[in-house]
Design a protein around this motif. Structure first.
Motif, PDB file in Angstrom:
ATOM      1  N   ALA A 232      57.820   2.043  80.123  1.00 14.38           N
ATOM      2  CA  ALA A 232      57.375   3.300  80.745  1.00 14.38           C
ATOM      3  C   ALA A 232      58.109   4.489  80.136  1.00 14.38           C
ATOM      4  O   ALA A 232      57.515   5.562  79.913  1.00 14.38           O
ATOM      5  CB  ALA A 232      57.621   3.230  82.251  1.00 14.38           C
ATOM      6  N   ASN A 233      59.406   4.345  79.856  1.00  9.94           N
ATOM      7  CA  ASN A 233      60.169   5.426  79.232  1.00  9.94           C
ATOM      8  C   ASN A 233      59.613   5.774  77.860  1.00  9.94           C
ATOM      9  O   ASN A 233      59.462   6.958  77.504  1.00  9.94           O
ATOM     10  CB  ASN A 233      61.652   5.025  79.117  1.00  9.94           C
ATOM     11  CG  ASN A 233      62.436   5.326  80.360  1.00  9.94           C
ATOM     12  OD1 ASN A 233      63.000   6.398  80.516  1.00  9.94           O
ATOM     13  ND2 ASN A 233      62.476   4.355  81.288  1.00  9.94           N
ATOM     14  N   VAL A 234      59.325   4.725  77.069  1.00  6.28           N
ATOM     15  CA  VAL A 234      58.799   4.958  75.714  1.00  6.28           C
ATOM     16  C   VAL A 234      57.434   5.647  75.775  1.00  6.28           C
ATOM     17  O   VAL A 234      57.169   6.632  75.053  1.00  6.28           O
ATOM     18  CB  VAL A 234      58.723   3.630  74.948  1.00  6.28           C
ATOM     19  CG1 VAL A 234      57.989   3.823  73.616  1.00  6.28           C
ATOM     20  CG2 VAL A 234      60.119   3.081  74.694  1.00  6.28           C
ATOM     21  N   LEU A 235      56.544   5.156  76.635  1.00  4.97           N
ATOM     22  CA  LEU A 235      55.211   5.755  76.733  1.00  4.97           C
ATOM     23  C   LEU A 235      55.297   7.194  77.214  1.00  4.97           C
ATOM     24  O   LEU A 235      54.596   8.090  76.678  1.00  4.97           O
ATOM     25  CB  LEU A 235      54.354   4.920  77.685  1.00  4.97           C
ATOM     26  CG  LEU A 235      53.944   3.532  77.187  1.00  4.97           C
ATOM     27  CD1 LEU A 235      53.163   2.789  78.274  1.00  4.97           C
ATOM     28  CD2 LEU A 235      53.102   3.631  75.919  1.00  4.97           C
ATOM     29  N   ASN A 236      56.129   7.422  78.231  1.00  4.74           N
ATOM     30  CA  ASN A 236      56.259   8.791  78.733  1.00  4.74           C
ATOM     31  C   ASN A 236      56.893   9.710  77.690  1.00  4.74           C
ATOM     32  O   ASN A 236      56.543  10.906  77.590  1.00  4.74           O
ATOM     33  CB  ASN A 236      57.093   8.814  80.003  1.00  4.74           C
ATOM     34  CG  ASN A 236      56.338   8.205  81.179  1.00  4.74           C
ATOM     35  OD1 ASN A 236      55.099   8.197  81.202  1.00  4.74           O
ATOM     36  ND2 ASN A 236      57.068   7.679  82.159  1.00  4.74           N
ATOM     37  N   ALA A 237      57.840   9.178  76.882  1.00  2.00           N
ATOM     38  CA  ALA A 237      58.428   9.992  75.796  1.00  2.00           C
ATOM     39  C   ALA A 237      57.376  10.372  74.768  1.00  2.00           C
ATOM     40  O   ALA A 237      57.360  11.508  74.247  1.00  2.00           O
ATOM     41  CB  ALA A 237      59.567   9.220  75.143  1.00  2.00           C
ATOM     42  N   LEU A 238      56.482   9.409  74.450  1.00  2.00           N
ATOM     43  CA  LEU A 238      55.405   9.722  73.514  1.00  2.00           C
ATOM     44  C   LEU A 238      54.471  10.787  74.084  1.00  2.00           C
ATOM     45  O   LEU A 238      53.997  11.682  73.353  1.00  2.00           O
ATOM     46  CB  LEU A 238      54.616   8.448  73.194  1.00  2.00           C
ATOM     47  CG  LEU A 238      55.381   7.370  72.391  1.00  2.00           C
ATOM     48  CD1 LEU A 238      54.532   6.107  72.249  1.00  2.00           C
ATOM     49  CD2 LEU A 238      55.778   7.906  71.011  1.00  2.00           C
TER      50      LEU A 238
END
Length: 798
Positions: free
Chosen positions: A46-52
């Motif tokens: 979720a962190n990676v997707l939200n960062a993208l």
């Protein structure tokens, strides 16, 4: 930095959702971290997707270097989380954790929250309205998801939610929006709700950890107890799978089997038992069949008996088990307890044998005989069934018994029993009714010729000389024959008629048999005559009492005397006591006679020393009288004899009645201070249930056992068992019929409390007893005297 650490760690410990000691808290902290690690892949994704999403949204609005640096920090944090998750998956995570581990988790959460807090604080004011809505949704989702994912570590979750929530509220206030303050207040409320949910979830998780720890503690404790049970108890534990193969074998069970634990594991339990039963009798194999049926039923069972042959010896096991099931209630095996009950079963069978078989000869006793004879009534209406009854009475036995002694007489009776068994069928009931009286029951339709052939064979067999202890003697027998249904359609009637025929055979000259016919009324007339004479005997003063002393083996002195009824008829002389009592019971005169005996005996005993107790036999008719207790107390009060000095002797026939009434009568007598003794134990019903449930003070061991105690090890074992039972039930014992010093020695060694018999003192009149009591005679002196008298052949029972 050290000061901050000292401040943070106590706060972290205080926020622990449990109260546990240091070792347990260390395990719980590791469980908290492991619970977070389980969700780490999803949260980091979720962190990676939200960062993208953030990077794509601000690709044109922010400095690319700043945006890339922010994203790298987020990716680094996500990578650190994934690395910790991978170590956990490889079982590299320790089973315990220190408070610093939770502090590091809180720091990592704070760092992640600060990284995401830059989005509402620095990035959202630069975004267009559509991007702001998207970013608000992302940040709000991060607040909720992070709080829930970190809930098992409340300090990390609260730190994360507080920082990110505060940054988002400040970011909303900084933006030039019409409802900025309202939205900030609403977000603050949501943030507080998430924090409250985190605290509640943490407490629930902590409670679950405590419950699991307590459950594990109980499991370990139970395991410890079970291990101790398996090592030290006589029972053993076992467990099988659904196919009946052993999956758990205790060391105790392996010892009982005589094999190792490994050798038994995986073996079929029922097959192990069946393999040993090739040569056991069919009735014992039936027990194995019953056990198999219990297993097949799938229902719990208790104390199922099964034989097993180990090292050539048949052992009996008692198995108790319950089925094991899975979540779908499907059977997965059995778990149970086994006990070797060979000795207990042997003792039980011995008691049962003692209740149904004569201790001297091994034949059926009177009780078993009457039980068998009662079957005649069941087939009375069937003309195709019948029974043949022979009543036997040995000729000249009393003279031989008096001449050579009771020990010789007992040996003679045993040889007679062996000859009777050798001249009858296995299906015949051969019983010793008492003394030298025997009876034989043969089932089925029998012709007079069959009865005559059997009676003649028995008379011829018993006419041959007997050799006992190197002495040859010759006796004979008389036989009375009655046949059902012709001579009686009930057991009592058939026995009565066979007894009449026996009396006729003896009257005709002994050594012969007679069939019953209805003209044989000589004995019946005698009984009627005795019944008539008995009605006035009390008023004519024909009754008197004799007293036989009872000696304590602990002190060697007299501790009591038993009152014995004597009837001397003017013409017939001294009437047999048993015949007198039998006539009195049948004619309904036993109550008045028994009341006279009680009153006269209490009157005489009042003059005895205080240490001497009075024992009086009580009949069934007296016992069931509701006024018995009041009558006895009145007599005791009148003559000044304390109730504690009176002991009532009851036979086992009394206990065949309703046990509720019996127990009530006994407790009333006991409450008054009167002692209760069970007379002639082992010759009647002899139910251990009565000994356990009824208030008794003493068991009197029948003379038949006492007289054989020195010559028959099995009889000595029975006496030993009776004494042990009495001691276990807090009763004392009295051995009747002591005939010599050898018997006395054995009884003393076995722990018998009191004794009586002709070897010690004969029954005597009240005046003679008074002189006897003042003579201060002890057991050793009496034994020596009896030996001297025996040598001079002057001491004979009267």
């Amino acid at each position: 930095m050290g000061r901050l650490k000292r401040l943070v760690e106590p706060i972290a410990s205080a926020m622990a959702p449990y109260q546990a000691d240091a070792p347990l808290a260390a395990q719980f902290r590791a469980r908290q971290i492991q619970a977070v690690l389980r969700l780490t892949p999803l949260t980091m994704l979720a962190n990676v997707l939200n960062a993208l999403i953030v990077g794509w949204t601000f690709r044109d609005d922010l400095n690319p270097l700043l945006l890339v640096g922010w994203a790298l920090f987020v990716l680094y944090s996500a990578g650190a989380g994934l690395d910790a998750w991978l170590r956990w998956r490889r079982h590299r995570t320790p089973a315990t954790a220190s408070p610093r581990a939770l502090t590091r988790s809180a720091k990592h959460a704070a760092l992640l929250a600060i990284l995401w807090g830059t989005v509402p604080l620095l990035m959202m004011p630069e975004a267009n309205p559509d991007a702001r809505v998207l970013l608000t949704a992302v940040v709000t989702g991060m607040i909720c998801a992070g709080g829930f994912a970190l809930a098992t570590i409340p300090q990390a979750a609260l730190t994360y939610v507080a920082i990110l929530g505060a940054a988002t509220v400040l970011g909303l206030i900084r933006m030039d929006l019409p409802q900025a303050y309202e939205m900030g207040l609403l977000l603050l409320l949501y943030t507080l709700i998430v924090m409250g949910t985190v605290i509640s979830s943490a407490r629930t998780f902590g409670a679950r950890l405590m419950a699991e720890a307590e459950g594990e503690h109980q499991r370990q404790l139970i395991g410890l107890l079970l291990n101790d049970f398996e090592e030290n108890a006589s029972d053993w534990l076992w467990e099988t799978d659904a196919d009946g193969r052993l999956t758990h074998v205790s060391h105790r069970m392996a010892t009982v089997f005589g094999r190792s634990v490994d050798a038994l594991m995986g073996q079929d339990l029922l097959a192990l038992i069946a393999q040993s039963l090739d040569r056991v009798p069919q009735d014992e194999r039936q027990a194995y069949t019953d056990l198999c049926r219990r297993f097949n039923s799938g229902r719990p069972f208790r104390e199922a008996l099964v034989p097993i042959v180990l090292d050539g010896e048949t052992r009996w096991w008692s198995l108790t088990a319950k089925p094991l099931t899975d979540g779908h209630q499907m059977s997965t095996g059995w778990r149970g307890v086994g006990t070797d009950v060979t000795q207990a079963l042997a003792a039980q069978r011995e008691v049962q044998r003692m209740a149904h078989f004569d201790g001297l000869t091994g034949l059926s006793n009177r009780n078993h005989f009457h039980e068998s004879l009662s079957r005649i009534e069941e087939h009375a209406a069937d003309s195709h069934t019948g029974a043949l009854l022979l009543c036997l009475d040995l000729d000249n036995f009393k003279a031989i018994n008096d001449s050579y002694g009771h020990s010789f007489g007992d040996g003679l009776l045993r040889v007679v029993a062996q000859r009777l068994l050798g001249r009858t069928r296995r299906t015949d009931i051969v019983a010793r009714l008492g003394g030298d009286e025997f009876a034989i029951i043969r089932w089925g339709l029998n012709t007079p010729e069959d009865a005559e052939e059997l009676a003649s064979r028995i008379i011829a067999s018993l006419a041959d000389p007997f050799e006992v202890d190197g002495i040859r003697v010759k006796i004979g027998t008389s036989v009375g024959i009655a046949m059902a249904p012709k001579d009686g359609q009930s057991g009592d009637q058939l026995l009565k008629n066979a007894d009449i025929a026996l009396y006729a055979a003896k009257f005709d000259g002994k050594g012969r048999f007679r069939f019953f016919d209805y003209e044989m009324d000589t004995r019946a007339r005698r009984r009627l005559f005795l019944e008539h004479e008995l009605r006035g005997a009390l008023q004519r003063g024909e009754f008197h009492l004799a007293y036989q002393p009872i000696f304590s083996l602990a002190t060697g002195r007299i501790c009591g005397c038993e009152a014995l009824l004597r009837w001397r008829h003017p013409r017939l002389g001294l009437i047999d006591t048993q015949e007198c009592i039998s006539v009195a019971e049948d004619s309904g005169q036993i109550e008045s006679i028994g009341e006279w005996v009680l009153n006269a005996a209490i009157r005489d005993a009042a003059g005895w020393p205080d240490s001497v107790r009075l024992s009086v036999n009580l009949s069934l008719a007296q016992f069931i009288n509701p006024a018995l207790c009041d009558t006895i107390l009145t007599s005791l009060s009148e003559h000044g004899l304390p109730a504690t000095r009176l002991e009532l002797e009851l036979t086992e026939s009394i206990f065949l009645r309703d046990t509720t009434d019996t127990e009530g009568h006994l407790r009333a007598l006991r409450a008054a201070g009167i002692r209760i003794a069970l007379d002639d134990f082992g010759t009647g019903y002899s139910s251990l249930a009565y000994l356990r449930s009824l208030p008794l003070d003493r068991i009197k061991i029948d003379r038949a056992f006492v007289q054989a105690i020195t010559t028959h090890p099995e009889t000595a074992a029975i006496v030993r068992a009776i004494i042990a039972i009495a001691k276990a039930l807090d009763m004392d014992t009295c051995a009747e019929g002591v005939e010599g010093g050898a018997q006395l020695t054995v009884l003393r060694a076995e722990g018998c409390d009191t004794v009586q018999g002709f070897a010690l003192a004969e029954p005597m009149a009240p005046a003679a007893l008074a002189a006897f009591l003042t003579g201060n005679i002890t057991v050793p002196a009496l034994v020596a005297a009896s030996r001297s008298a025996a040598e001079k052949k002057i001491m004979r029972p009267q």
